[in-house]
Design a protein around this motif. Structure first.
Motif, short mmCIF file in Angstrom:
data_model
loop_
_atom_site.label_atom_id
_atom_site.label_comp_id
_atom_site.label_asym_id
_atom_site.label_seq_id
_atom_site.Cartn_x
_atom_site.Cartn_y
_atom_site.Cartn_z
N UNK B 153 0.83 -1.21 0.00
CA UNK B 153 0.00 0.00 0.00
C UNK B 153 0.86 1.25 0.00
N UNK B 154 1.97 1.18 0.72
CA UNK B 154 2.83 2.36 0.85
C UNK B 154 4.28 1.96 0.58
N UNK B 155 4.93 2.73 -0.28
CA UNK B 155 6.36 2.54 -0.53
C UNK B 155 7.14 3.55 0.30
N UNK B 156 8.19 3.07 0.95
CA UNK B 156 9.04 3.98 1.72
C UNK B 156 10.45 3.93 1.12
N UNK B 157 11.03 5.08 0.92
CA UNK B 157 12.40 5.14 0.39
C UNK B 157 13.27 5.93 1.36
N UNK B 158 14.39 5.36 1.78
CA UNK B 158 15.31 6.09 2.66
C UNK B 158 16.59 6.43 1.91
N UNK B 159 16.66 7.62 1.36
CA UNK B 159 17.81 8.09 0.60
C UNK B 159 18.30 7.05 -0.40
N UNK B 160 17.43 6.56 -1.25
CA UNK B 160 17.82 5.42 -2.11
C UNK B 160 18.89 5.76 -3.14
N UNK B 161 19.07 7.04 -3.45
CA UNK B 161 19.99 7.37 -4.53
C UNK B 161 21.30 7.97 -4.03
N UNK B 162 21.44 8.09 -2.71
CA UNK B 162 22.60 8.80 -2.17
C UNK B 162 23.93 8.14 -2.48
#
Ligand SMILES: Nc1ncnc2c1ncn2[C@@H]1O[C@H](COP(=O)(O)OP(=O)(O)O)[C@@H](O)[C@H]1O
Ligand SMILES: [Mg+2]
Lengths: 272, 362
Positions: B153-162
């Motif tokens: 339902x919800x996607x969470x991204x934690x600085x995925x491109x850093x």
């Protein structure tokens, strides 16, 4: 010049290796030599005989002792791997009150010489009525401070996010430990496994204290009692035969796991 | 699909309160970016949504359910981490399949889902590889794939491109944006990079020291920052600031810098308190070399000390009112420093902040 250096180098290595190997070699040769020739210290057996081995099997329940030793060492090793990594995981990755105190207490127990804990441990065994049972050999050996320390350090190197990812994927703590973390700390597992197995296999003192029934004795215990207890009737050959049998499993294990022995000792940076 | 709602959520580690009472709502299918400097509590907030971190007080709702007590696996969320957090001992395929396997799906269903995600992300020929044998960009695709297959339902991204290099980062940014359109899922994206925030977010939450500064669309954040922190954080290069006081002269307000060396007539009345300590803010791109197109040109003389040329444009640096300021100008308007130049501030683009509270007074 370089060639000469190399030759010299290998020459020294060979001498060193022989120095270590010779006693083993002699032990094996002597155990196959008739009693009257053993004193000659010769390199080849003078007259081949298996009498010492058949004598030994006749006099003491060596096969039963081999079974006991294998059973005790295998179960303790399994226990240490499972419970040691569970404890190490809690200390490395879970947050709870008193975590550091617990950790330092565990470290502290490592600094105690075993002579100090020997008597209290024995009394506990007596109270549990475990004297003269294999439980006295197995249960106290199911976890170890050394293993906990090693596993904790190994788990600390694993990023929290790997565990977070596993949690989101639906893993509980046990699955995280055994399915996600174990495959990633193989060197530590092998180190702990090998060292625990060897420690258990070689232990004489504790079995001597808690086991008196011959059928429950471990191999080193039985062999020691046999060799020093007079029942070998001062026959050097029989003593040596039992010593060979005692050393054999470790030597065989070493031959097959040699790579891991060296790798794990080097990678863990801990000397046994 | 689902909304995410924070009701007076706080988070403390021991005595240290890292998130102060926070309430907001992320709409269903919205792409919200959480942005702020390192250590401000972004990851903590994301982990609280995921259930990886306990909530000290308050409630979080996903959809219509209060999830405070739900473990991560029951929250129907997926998360992508900065360091990918792929299982090193599994192939890409196994990494993506693992969560489905645990949930007891059949082999054929798993294969179908993994292949579908692999197709979307164009990673079909990586599926047999272990993470070690992949580049950073490829790993992050697998990590995104692992999130997609679960259809959360919800996607969470934690600085995925850093951890990616600049070029790849730009490309992946675009792909994540397209993915959002395609999947129509609620996404919460954490970054410290305001460019990522501006380009990706439907709305942006600006966080500083565990306190939400502003929640708004990228354009509104840029045009109407609520305080000096947001003004300085959003926009690159950063906004120019100058300390000073407001005076009233002949019906109009005048700004005089703290060291009295710079005087700027604001040409209008904002209704500011006379003698109030303020901070003047103006973005480098709102200083011009000609006044023809400006609604309220405020002229001043700049002694340019240094110039940075970027091809088509450049930056002129000059000292004014005891501060170093910069102006973004066309390359042909710049020459070898030092030189003196008449410049114009677009008065409409001026910001005035309270020097004590940092609040935008306009
Ligand atoms: N497990 C923890 N224990 C104590 N403090 C923590 C822990 N995790 C994070 N913090 C603190 O919380 C604050 C916010 O951290 P974090 O959410 O990781 O920041 P960000 O992701 O914005 O860089 C930091 O000051 C950090 O030191
Ligand atoms: Mg973070």
């Amino acid at each position: 010049m370089r060639r000469l250096k190399k030759i010299l180098f290998y020459f020294i290595l060979t001498i060193a290796a022989l120095t270590f190997l010779y006693p083993f070699y002699w032990m094996i040769v002597a155990s196959l030599t008739p009693e009257e020739n053993i004193g000659n210290l010769s390199l080849v057996p003078q007259g081949l005989t298996f009498d010492h081995y058949s004598d030994m099997v006749e006099k003491i329940p060596i096969w039963r002792a081999l079974f006991n030793s294998l059973l005790v060492a295998t179960i303790s090793t399994f226990g240490v791997l499972v419970f040691g990594s569970m404890t190490g995981y809690a200390l490395a990755k879970m947050r709870f009150k008193g975590r550091n105190l617990l950790f330092f207490t565990i470290i502290f127990t490592m600094t105690l010489p075993f002579q100090i804990t020997l008597i209290p441990n024995y009394i506990i065994m007596v109270n549990f009525k475990w004297v003269d049972t294999l439980a006295a050999l197995i249960v106290p050996a199911l976890n170890s401070a050394f293993a906990i320390l090693l596993f904790r350090q190994a788990f600390l190197t694993i990023p929290d996010d790997l565990i977070h990812a596993a949690r989101v994927d639906g893993c509980g703590d046990l699955r995280i430990i055994f399915q996600i973390l174990w495959p990633n700390i193989l060197p530590s597992l092998i180190t702990v496994g090998i060292l625990t197995f060897m420690t258990s296999w070689n232990d004489v003192l504790w079995p001597l204290i808690v086991i008196r029934q011959e059928e429950l004795m471990t191999m080193p215990q039985l062999v020691t009692l046999f060799a020093v207890g007079g029942r070998s009737e001062a026959q050097l050959g029989v003593k040596l035969a039992s010593a060979v049998l005692l050393a054999l499993p470790i030597i065989i294990a070493y031959i097959f796991l040699q790579k891991y022995f060296i790798q794990s000792m080097a990678s863990s940076g801990i000397k046994a | 699909m689902a909304s995410v709602k924070f009701n007076q959520v706080t988070k403390s580690y021991g005595k240290q309160e890292v998130i102060q009472s926070t309430s907001f709502e992320i709409q269903d299918k919205e792409f919200v970016v959480l942005v702020g400097p390192s250590g401000c509590g972004k990851s903590t907030m994301l982990r609280m949504i995921a259930g990886l971190e306990e909530i000290t007080t308050g409630t979080i709702e996903i959809g219509d359910t209060v999830v405070n007590k739900l473990p991560p696996k029951d929250r129907d969320i997926a998360i992508v981490f900065q360091n990918y957090a792929l299982y090193p001992h599994m192939t890409a395929y196994e990494n993506m399949a693992f969560g489905l396997k645990i949930r007891g799906m059949s082999k054929s269903v798993i294969e179908e889902k993994v292949m579908k995600a692999a197709k979307i992300l164009d990673i079909e020929d990586l599926l047999d590889r272990k993470p070690k044998a992949m580049s950073g960009g490829q790993r992050q695709r697998i990590a995104i794939g692992r999130a997609i297959v679960r259809n959360p339902k919800v996607f969470l991204f934690d600085e995925p491109l850093s951890n990616l290099d600049a070029k790849l980062r730009g490309q992946m940014r675009l792909e994540i944006s397209l993915l959002h359109k395609k999947l129509q899922a609620t996404m919460v994206y954490v970054t410290h990079d305001q460019v990522e925030a501006m380009t990706l977010g439907d709305r942006i939450i600006v966080l500083n020291k565990g306190v939400i500064q502003q929640i708004d669309t990228p354009q509104n954040l840029y045009n109407h920052p609520t305080n000096q922190f947001v003004a300085g954080f959003i926009g690159s290069p950063t906004m120019n600031f100058m300390k000073g006081k407001i005076y009233q002269e002949d019906e109009i307000e005048v700004f005089i810098s703290e060291d009295q060396s710079f005087r700027l007539s604001l040409n209008t009345v904002y209704g500011l308190n006379p003698y109030q300590n303020v901070i003047l803010g103006i973005r480098p791109e709102h200083i011009f070399s000609s006044q023809t197109l400006l609604k309220n040109p405020l002229q001043f003389q700049a002694e340019v000390r240094w110039v940075e040329l970027l091809g088509h444009e450049g930056f002129a640096f000059f000292d004014l009112g005891g501060q170093q300021l910069s102006a973004r100008l066309r390359a042909d308007e710049l020459k070898d420093p030092p030189f003196s130049k008449k410049l114009y501030i677009e008065g409409e683009r001026l910001h005035i902040f309270d020097a004590d509270t940092g609040l935008n007074l306009m």
